[in-house]
Design a protein around this motif. Sequence first.
Motif, PDB file in Angstrom:
ATOM      1  N   ILE A   1       0.855  -1.184   0.000  1.00 50.12           N
ATOM      2  CA  ILE A   1       0.000   0.000   0.000  1.00 50.12           C
ATOM      3  C   ILE A   1       0.889   1.232   0.000  1.00 50.12           C
ATOM      4  CG2 ILE A   1      -1.712   1.320   1.339  1.00 50.12           C
ATOM      5  CD1 ILE A   1      -2.451  -1.493   2.644  1.00 50.12           C
ATOM      6  N   LYS A   2       0.625   2.151  -0.915  1.00 54.57           N
ATOM      7  CA  LYS A   2       1.309   3.443  -0.855  1.00 54.57           C
ATOM      8  C   LYS A   2       0.354   4.405  -0.158  1.00 54.57           C
ATOM      9  CE  LYS A   2       2.652   5.963  -4.602  1.00 54.57           C
ATOM     10  NZ  LYS A   2       2.256   7.384  -4.523  1.00 54.57           N
ATOM     11  N   TRP A   3       0.783   4.876   1.009  1.00 58.93           N
ATOM     12  CA  TRP A   3      -0.057   5.767   1.801  1.00 58.93           C
ATOM     13  C   TRP A   3      -0.510   6.951   0.964  1.00 58.93           C
ATOM     14  CZ3 TRP A   3      -0.077  10.866   3.185  1.00 58.93           C
ATOM     15  CH2 TRP A   3      -0.900  11.210   4.263  1.00 58.93           C
ATOM     16  N   PRO A   4      -1.777   7.356   1.027  1.00 67.40           N
ATOM     17  CA  PRO A   4      -2.801   6.766   1.894  1.00 67.40           C
ATOM     18  C   PRO A   4      -3.738   5.780   1.202  1.00 67.40           C
ATOM     19  CG  PRO A   4      -3.509   8.929   1.117  1.00 67.40           C
ATOM     20  CD  PRO A   4      -2.185   8.659   0.466  1.00 67.40           C
ATOM     21  N   ASN A   5      -3.761   5.728  -0.141  1.00 71.35           N
ATOM     22  CA  ASN A   5      -4.886   5.016  -0.765  1.00 71.35           C
ATOM     23  C   ASN A   5      -4.537   4.269  -2.050  1.00 71.35           C
ATOM     24  OD1 ASN A   5      -4.486   7.465  -2.200  1.00 71.35           O
ATOM     25  ND2 ASN A   5      -6.508   7.214  -3.117  1.00 71.35           N
ATOM     26  N   ASP A   6      -3.252   3.990  -2.276  1.00 70.00           N
ATOM     27  CA  ASP A   6      -2.883   3.313  -3.521  1.00 70.00           C
ATOM     28  C   ASP A   6      -2.517   1.857  -3.288  1.00 70.00           C
ATOM     29  OD1 ASP A   6      -3.147   5.686  -4.878  1.00 70.00           O
ATOM     30  OD2 ASP A   6      -0.992   6.087  -5.039  1.00 70.00           O
ATOM     31  N   LEU A   7      -2.950   0.990  -4.205  1.00 71.60           N
ATOM     32  CA  LEU A   7      -2.534  -0.415  -4.177  1.00 71.60           C
ATOM     33  C   LEU A   7      -1.393  -0.574  -5.168  1.00 71.60           C
ATOM     34  CD1 LEU A   7      -6.072  -2.059  -4.320  1.00 71.60           C
ATOM     35  CD2 LEU A   7      -4.605  -1.803  -2.310  1.00 71.60           C
ATOM     36  N   MET A   8      -0.282  -1.101  -4.695  1.00 80.05           N
ATOM     37  CA  MET A   8       0.928  -1.143  -5.518  1.00 80.05           C
ATOM     38  C   MET A   8       1.411  -2.584  -5.690  1.00 80.05           C
ATOM     39  SD  MET A   8       1.374   2.178  -5.849  1.00 80.05           S
ATOM     40  CE  MET A   8       3.047   2.457  -6.420  1.00 80.05           C
ATOM     41  N   ILE A   9       2.022  -2.839  -6.857  1.00 84.36           N
ATOM     42  CA  ILE A   9       2.620  -4.151  -7.110  1.00 84.36           C
ATOM     43  C   ILE A   9       4.060  -3.926  -7.536  1.00 84.36           C
ATOM     44  CG2 ILE A   9       2.569  -6.191  -8.616  1.00 84.36           C
ATOM     45  CD1 ILE A   9      -0.417  -6.011  -8.621  1.00 84.36           C
ATOM     46  N   PHE A  10       4.945  -4.758  -6.993  1.00 85.48           N
ATOM     47  CA  PHE A  10       6.355  -4.634  -7.339  1.00 85.48           C
ATOM     48  C   PHE A  10       6.602  -5.387  -8.634  1.00 85.48           C
ATOM     49  CE2 PHE A  10      10.948  -5.096  -6.904  1.00 85.48           C
ATOM     50  CZ  PHE A  10      11.285  -3.805  -6.506  1.00 85.48           C
ATOM     51  N   VAL A  11       7.007  -4.642  -9.672  1.00 83.73           N
ATOM     52  CA  VAL A  11       7.249  -5.258 -10.980  1.00 83.73           C
ATOM     53  C   VAL A  11       8.688  -4.972 -11.388  1.00 83.73           C
ATOM     54  CG1 VAL A  11       6.395  -5.503 -13.346  1.00 83.73           C
ATOM     55  CG2 VAL A  11       4.873  -4.652 -11.572  1.00 83.73           C
ATOM     56  N   VAL A  12       9.441  -6.004 -11.593  1.00 87.70           N
ATOM     57  CA  VAL A  12      10.855  -5.955 -11.991  1.00 87.70           C
ATOM     58  C   VAL A  12      11.691  -5.186 -10.969  1.00 87.70           C
ATOM     59  CG1 VAL A  12      12.512  -5.583 -13.841  1.00 87.70           C
ATOM     60  CG2 VAL A  12      10.145  -6.104 -14.406  1.00 87.70           C
ATOM     61  N   ASN A  13      11.654  -3.850 -11.017  1.00 87.15           N
ATOM     62  CA  ASN A  13      12.501  -3.107 -10.090  1.00 87.15           C
ATOM     63  C   ASN A  13      11.812  -1.905  -9.474  1.00 87.15           C
ATOM     64  OD1 ASN A  13      12.278  -1.561 -12.280  1.00 87.15           O
ATOM     65  ND2 ASN A  13      14.459  -1.265 -12.658  1.00 87.15           N
TER      66      ASN A  13
ATOM     67  N   TRP B   1       7.834  -0.180  -7.764  1.00 89.13           N
ATOM     68  CA  TRP B   1       6.432  -0.324  -7.388  1.00 89.13           C
ATOM     69  C   TRP B   1       5.557   0.390  -8.404  1.00 89.13           C
ATOM     70  CZ3 TRP B   1       4.793  -3.465  -3.597  1.00 89.13           C
ATOM     71  CH2 TRP B   1       5.698  -3.839  -2.606  1.00 89.13           C
ATOM     72  N   ARG B   2       4.536  -0.284  -8.874  1.00 83.32           N
ATOM     73  CA  ARG B   2       3.597   0.312  -9.830  1.00 83.32           C
ATOM     74  C   ARG B   2       2.178   0.261  -9.277  1.00 83.32           C
ATOM     75  NH1 ARG B   2       5.170   0.120 -15.684  1.00 83.32           N
ATOM     76  NH2 ARG B   2       7.416   0.400 -15.583  1.00 83.32           N
ATOM     77  N   LYS B   3       1.388   1.217  -9.722  1.00 85.96           N
ATOM     78  CA  LYS B   3       0.031   1.329  -9.160  1.00 85.96           C
ATOM     79  C   LYS B   3      -0.932   0.377  -9.869  1.00 85.96           C
ATOM     80  CE  LYS B   3      -3.527   4.769  -8.081  1.00 85.96           C
ATOM     81  NZ  LYS B   3      -3.775   6.129  -7.601  1.00 85.96           N
ATOM     82  N   ALA B   4      -1.606  -0.458  -9.063  1.00 85.58           N
ATOM     83  CA  ALA B   4      -2.543  -1.432  -9.620  1.00 85.58           C
ATOM     84  C   ALA B   4      -3.960  -1.213  -9.106  1.00 85.58           C
ATOM     85  CB  ALA B   4      -2.091  -2.846  -9.267  1.00 85.58           C
ATOM     86  N   GLY B   5      -4.132  -0.192  -8.278  1.00 91.13           N
ATOM     87  CA  GLY B   5      -5.471   0.062  -7.770  1.00 91.13           C
ATOM     88  C   GLY B   5      -5.482   1.280  -6.874  1.00 91.13           C
TER      89      GLY B   5
END
Length: 274
Positions: A118-130, A132-136
């Motif tokens: 989670i990226k504070w305060p409201n982002d869902l993040m996924i670690f891709v390769v190198n 964090w990218r936003k997935a929600g």
Amino acid sequence: MSNQLHETAVQSAISTRWLARSYHYLPTVGSTNDRLKEMLAKGSDDDPPAGTVVLADFQNQGRGRLNRSWEAPPGTSLLLSVLFRPYWPAKQAHWLTMAASLAAVEAIKKEANLTVGIKWPNDLMIFVVNEWRKAGGLLLEGSLSANGRLESAILGIGMNVNIPQEQLPDASTPATSLLVAGGRPIPRLALLAGFLQRLEAHYEVAERGKSPQATWVQQLITLGQSVHVTHTGSGQTLSGRAEGTDTWGRLLLRDGAGQLHTIATGDVTLRDRE
Ligand code: BT5
């Protein structure tokens, strides 16, 4: 594909007691948050009960915070809003976002087996390769009663499930989807059911007065990092080390002069990304 989120399929897939037992599927809508708001505003006998879910396969006016847009091609995502009637003090409102982001992180881990945070305060993040990218993302909109309690709260969530690479939005924080990050499509129905189940459980703990903070903080990707935080609204930026959060989910930021700031909402950038 897209009819898999119809009422009958969802009702037989979920095992919640009250959450999403009132469920409205729409092929297309402006914004699921706005539709739920309209249902509330009618104020008739068929007032939507707590736990009502509005889910759409496509939004043509999907919103983020500050009227930013939320973009997702038809049938590729989870786009839904949930109604709560918590009667909590207003400062507890963020517990809903915390409970829902925790539920989303857990459901994504279970269904897609990805590194998610989670990226504070409201982002869902996924670690891709190198990176964090936003997935929600999550969008909470509430209304207060005369005595300052949360009479109703609409929690909107968008999750990029099966958006192909070439259809990902060109956003300020790089975007990804579970499909792109994991290399395989993820069944939206199973992900939705897992999310709703966990959301009900996390909400019930919060309802008993316990902050989701202790579990939620462990999922924050910003903790211990050097960050810039731009205050939502004023646009002012503070820089420092993200030291933690308080029980209300506010970010504790230590600036270069050693002063501790408590921040209720904002946009975070990791300084090492620059
Ligand atoms: C959010 O706002 O991240 C909250 C998004 C909430 C969307 C849901 S969908 C169901 C419900 N109904 C609605 O109308 N909304 C909710 P914020 O932190 O302000 O981020 C918005 C920014 O994310 C935009 O300005 C874009 O840069 C970026 N963005 C837009 N669509 C995206 C996507 N699909 N994936 C990743 N980033 C996106």
